[in-house]
Write a protein that holds these residues in place. Structure first.
Motif, short mmCIF file in Angstrom:
data_model
loop_
_atom_site.label_atom_id
_atom_site.label_comp_id
_atom_site.label_asym_id
_atom_site.label_seq_id
_atom_site.Cartn_x
_atom_site.Cartn_y
_atom_site.Cartn_z
N ILE A 113 -17.65 -40.28 -21.72
CA ILE A 113 -17.62 -40.76 -23.10
C ILE A 113 -17.02 -42.16 -23.10
N VAL A 147 -22.57 -42.15 -24.20
CA VAL A 147 -22.26 -40.78 -23.79
C VAL A 147 -23.32 -40.38 -22.78
N MET A 161 -21.59 -34.31 -29.24
CA MET A 161 -20.90 -35.60 -29.20
C MET A 161 -21.42 -36.52 -30.29
#
Length: 167
Positions: A95, A106, A124
Motif C-alpha cells: 500500500i 495498491v 482497499m
C-alpha cells in the motif's frame, strides 16, 4: 582569640555600619530624572508540567490505525474471533499513501488465490483515503509504502494481520 569587653560590644555594630556604607555608595539620580519603574513578577507557586510534544506514530501503530480503518469501511466482508487453523487464502498487499492518506498505489505482493486478491484490492479501494501518516514522512519524501496481510476464511471474509489474534 581574646577580645576585650569593648571589642565585644562593637561586634554587632561593625556589620551594620558596613551595610550602611555599601548602600550609600550608589549615586543619587540627577535632578529631574524620573525614577526607574519597578518590575514585579508574579510566580505561580503550583508546579506545572513541561509541555508534551504530540506523539509521533510508529509504523506499527500507523498500520494498526489503518487496519481498523479498513475493517470499519468493509465490516460486511470481515470476520472476528479466532483464526481458523488452516487459512484458505492469504494475500499480502503493498500500500502506498501520500502525506494526506490518499492511496497512490495498491499492488498484490503475494497471493495464491486470484479471487481473494480481488477482494483485498476492492476492499482497499473502498477504504481510501486512509488516515494521514502523521510524523512518518519527511518534507522531502512525499509517499510511503507498507504492507498489510489479508487473512481469509473459506467464505472470503477477512481479518488483517496487524490486528489479528493468534492462529
Amino acid at each position: 582569640m581574646n577580645l576585650s569587653l569593648r571589642s565585644k560590644a562593637l561586634l554587632p555594630i561593625v556589620p551594620a555600619t558596613l551595610l550602611a556604607l555599601l548602600c550609600g555608595c550608589a549615586s543619587p539620580p540627577p535632578p529631574g530624572a524620573e525614577p526607574e519603574p519597578r518590575i514585579s513578577v508574579v510566580v505561580d507557586p503550583r508546579p506545572t508540567a513541561a509541555p508534551v510534544p504530540p506523539p509521533s506514530l510508529t509504523l506499527d501503530a500507523y498500520k494498526q490505525h489503518v487496519a481498523r480503518h479498513i475493517l470499519d469501511r468493509n465490516a460486511d466482508r470481515t470476520f472476528s474471533g479466532r483464526l481458523p487453523p488452516m487459512l484458505p487464502a492469504i494475500v499480502v498487499v503493498n500500500i502506498t499513501v501520500d502525506k494526506e492518506g490518499q492511496l497512490t498505489d495498491v499492488k498484490v505482493q503475494r497471493s495464491r488465490d486470484p479471487d481473494a486478491s480481488k477482494v483485498a484490492l476492492a476492499s482497499m479501494q473502498r477504504s481510501g483515503p486512509l488516515p494521514r501518516p502523521e510524523g512518518l514522512l519527511t518534507p522531502d519524501i512525499q509517499v510511503m509504502t507498507f504492507s498489510e496481510t489479508f487473512l481469509f476464511d473459506r467464505d472470503y471474509r477477512f481479518q488483517l494481520r496487524s490486528l489479528a489474534g493468534p492462529q
